[in-house]
Every structure is written in C-alpha cells, then in structure tokens.
Design an enzyme around this catalytic site. Structure first.
Site, PDB file in Angstrom:
ATOM      1  N   GLU A  98     -37.475  19.311  33.179  1.00  0.00           N
ATOM      2  CA  GLU A  98     -37.897  19.095  32.620  1.00  0.00           C
ATOM      3  C   GLU A  98     -38.493  20.363  33.114  1.00  0.00           C
ATOM      4  OE1 GLU A  98     -40.907  16.485  31.565  1.00  0.00           O
ATOM      5  OE2 GLU A  98     -41.952  17.322  30.532  1.00  0.00           O
TER       6      GLU A  98
ATOM      7  N   ARG B 154     -44.554  26.262  29.166  1.00  0.00           N
ATOM      8  CA  ARG B 154     -46.015  26.392  29.799  1.00  0.00           C
ATOM      9  C   ARG B 154     -46.350  27.578  30.145  1.00  0.00           C
ATOM     10  NH1 ARG B 154     -48.187  20.994  32.859  1.00  0.00           N
ATOM     11  NH2 ARG B 154     -47.331  19.814  31.998  1.00  0.00           N
TER      12      ARG B 154
ATOM     13  N   THR C  37     -43.271  19.658  27.741  1.00  0.00           N
ATOM     14  CA  THR C  37     -44.662  20.536  27.017  1.00  0.00           C
ATOM     15  C   THR C  37     -44.534  21.485  25.808  1.00  0.00           C
ATOM     16  OG1 THR C  37     -45.521  21.223  28.998  1.00  0.00           O
ATOM     17  CG2 THR C  37     -46.918  21.612  27.364  1.00  0.00           C
TER      18      THR C  37
ATOM     19  N   LYS D 260     -42.843   8.496  27.415  1.00  0.00           N
ATOM     20  CA  LYS D 260     -43.419   9.325  28.085  1.00  0.00           C
ATOM     21  C   LYS D 260     -44.781   8.649  27.697  1.00  0.00           C
ATOM     22  CE  LYS D 260     -45.768  13.893  29.033  1.00  0.00           C
ATOM     23  NZ  LYS D 260     -44.794  14.935  30.844  1.00  0.00           N
TER      24      LYS D 260
HETATM   25  C1  3PG Z   1     -46.296  16.724  33.180  1.00  0.00           C
HETATM   26  O1  3PG Z   1     -47.574  18.200  33.323  1.00  0.00           O
HETATM   27  O2  3PG Z   1     -46.173  16.898  32.284  1.00  0.00           O
HETATM   28  C2  3PG Z   1     -46.495  16.294  34.469  1.00  0.00           C
HETATM   29  O3  3PG Z   1     -47.796  15.241  33.867  1.00  0.00           O
HETATM   30  C3  3PG Z   1     -46.973  16.747  35.610  1.00  0.00           C
HETATM   31  O4  3PG Z   1     -47.505  15.495  36.378  1.00  0.00           O
HETATM   32  P1  3PG Z   1     -48.219  15.691  38.041  1.00  0.00           P
HETATM   33  O5  3PG Z   1     -48.097  17.239  38.016  1.00  0.00           O
HETATM   34  O6  3PG Z   1     -49.029  15.312  37.575  1.00  0.00           O
HETATM   35  O7  3PG Z   1     -47.125  15.512  38.084  1.00  0.00           O
END
Ligand code: 3PG
Length: 217
Positions: free
Chosen positions: A42, A46, A70, A130
């Site tokens: 994924e 960002r 995101t 999700k």
């Molecule tokens: C995301 O940003 O979609 C996930 O929540 C990543 O979270 P993490 O950095 O705690 O794995």
C-alpha cells in the site's frame, strides 16, 4: 468494489504501508519487499512522490499488487486509479469516496471502526473494511466485539500493528490481512538498506505463515 476477492488471492496477508519520500526508492523498495515474500503493497499518498511511486512500481513489477493508501478525496481516488493502483485504501469513508469507488472497477477498502461506520459501509455493499486506527480503537477486543453483530465482515487492521501483536490479529477469523509501517522502517529506507528490508519482510512472512497454517487447520 469489495476487496475480498483480491485479498483472498494474496499469498501473504501482510500489507506494508509505505511512505515514499524519494521517488528513486520506489522500485528498489518494492523489489526488496517482493523478494522477501510480500505480495501486496500500500503506497500512501501522504508524500508528493506517492502517485509516481505507484506508476514506477507497476511498470517495474506489472504482476505485483500495488495499492494506494491515504486516499481521502474523489480526485485522489481517480488519480491513483489512473496511475495503475490495484486497490484503494482510505482511513475513513465518505459519500464522495463511495461515489468515486462506484465509478471504477478497483477494489476499495473503506476505513471503519464504529458500528455506524460499519453500517454505512455495508449499505454501500462493502464487507471488507480497513479497521483504522486499530490499536487506538481497541484492537483485537473491538474487532471481536464487531464480529458479534457483523459476522460476515472481514477487516484489514492497520495502525499500531507490530511484530509482537500481528499474530494476535491474524488469528481472528474476521481478519483477512494486516497492514502496517513496521515492515518499512524509515531508517532503513533513508540509508537504502534494501537487503535488511528484504530480510525483515522474509522474517515477518515466515512468522505469519505459521499463523495462517494454524488458522486453516
Ligand atoms: C496507516 O497509516 O494507514 C497505518 O495506520 C499505518 O500505521 P502504523 O504506522 O502504526 O503501522
């Protein structure tokens, strides 16, 4: 469309949540993760490099499953699909995002943690969600509780998943995949330590394979 068929055919239920700062890192990073046994990535939108990173990875590894994460607006949804994203993930869900998803044939994982958010997703014909932010929203015990009224749903938890708790999530029947950034530590990316990234992925994939085996027996 619902993401269940896509997730069901993955050979590994771990989905690294990737933040790409330098476009040049996209292909070597994907190569390291795929060599380590990861079957889907994924790529978050960002950073400005996110879209081009998806394009570069799809061009280098056309058979790999490369999604966009995101995704928070319909424009971002359309643009990610245009870059070749195989699936779309959002930390939440809005009417705008459901409308964008209806325009495309790409699997979409809307974010949900509450009963109302889950019901809204079900009303739009989504049964694979999700679960974000997983740990902050109560983690495994909240997922167990949601399976009471919603036994047909599958979740991909992300947010606070670590090598220490990943197996606990994957043991749940309702969990079809797990996402997280622990597979791509920033420190390793900054210093282009691709072999270590590959090793980290391989170790995690091996640990998870044991859980999947337990689950299927
Ligand atoms: C995301 O940003 O979609 C996930 O929540 C990543 O979270 P993490 O950095 O705690 O794995």
């Amino acid at each position: 469309m619902d993401a269940r068929p896509l997730l069901a055919k993955l050979t590994c239920p771990l989905i690294p949540v990737v933040v790409i700062d330098r476009l040049a890192d996209a292909v070597p990073l994907a190569e390291a993760l795929l060599q380590g046994g990861i079957s889907a990535l994924e790529i978050t939108l960002r950073t400005p490099a996110g879209y081009d990173a998806i394009k570069a990875m799809k061009s280098a590894f056309p058979d790999a499953v490369i999604g966009a994460g995101t995704v928070c607006s319909d424009q971002a949804f359309d643009k990610a699909v245009g870059c070749g994203a195989d699936f779309i993930v959002s930390p939440g869900a809005t009417d705008q995002l459901f409308a964008a998803a209806a325009r495309h044939k790409v699997p979409f994982l809307p974010g949900a943690v509450t009963g109302s958010e889950v019901l809204n997703a079900i009303q739009h014909d989504y049964a694979t969600l999700k679960f974000f932010p997983a740990e902050a929203a109560g983690g495994v015990s909240t997922l167990r509780a949601l399976s009471g009224p919603f036994p047909e749903l599958s979740f991909m938890p992300t947010g606070g998943i670590t090598p220490d708790n990943v197996a606990t999530y994957l043991r749940l029947e309702s969990v079809c995949a797990v996402g997280g950034s622990w597979l791509t530590p920033r420190e390793l990316l900054i210093h282009k330590r691709w072999d270590e990234l590959c090793q980290l992925a391989g170790d995690s994939v091996a640990r998870v394979a044991e859980v999947s085996e337990e689950k299927s027996t």
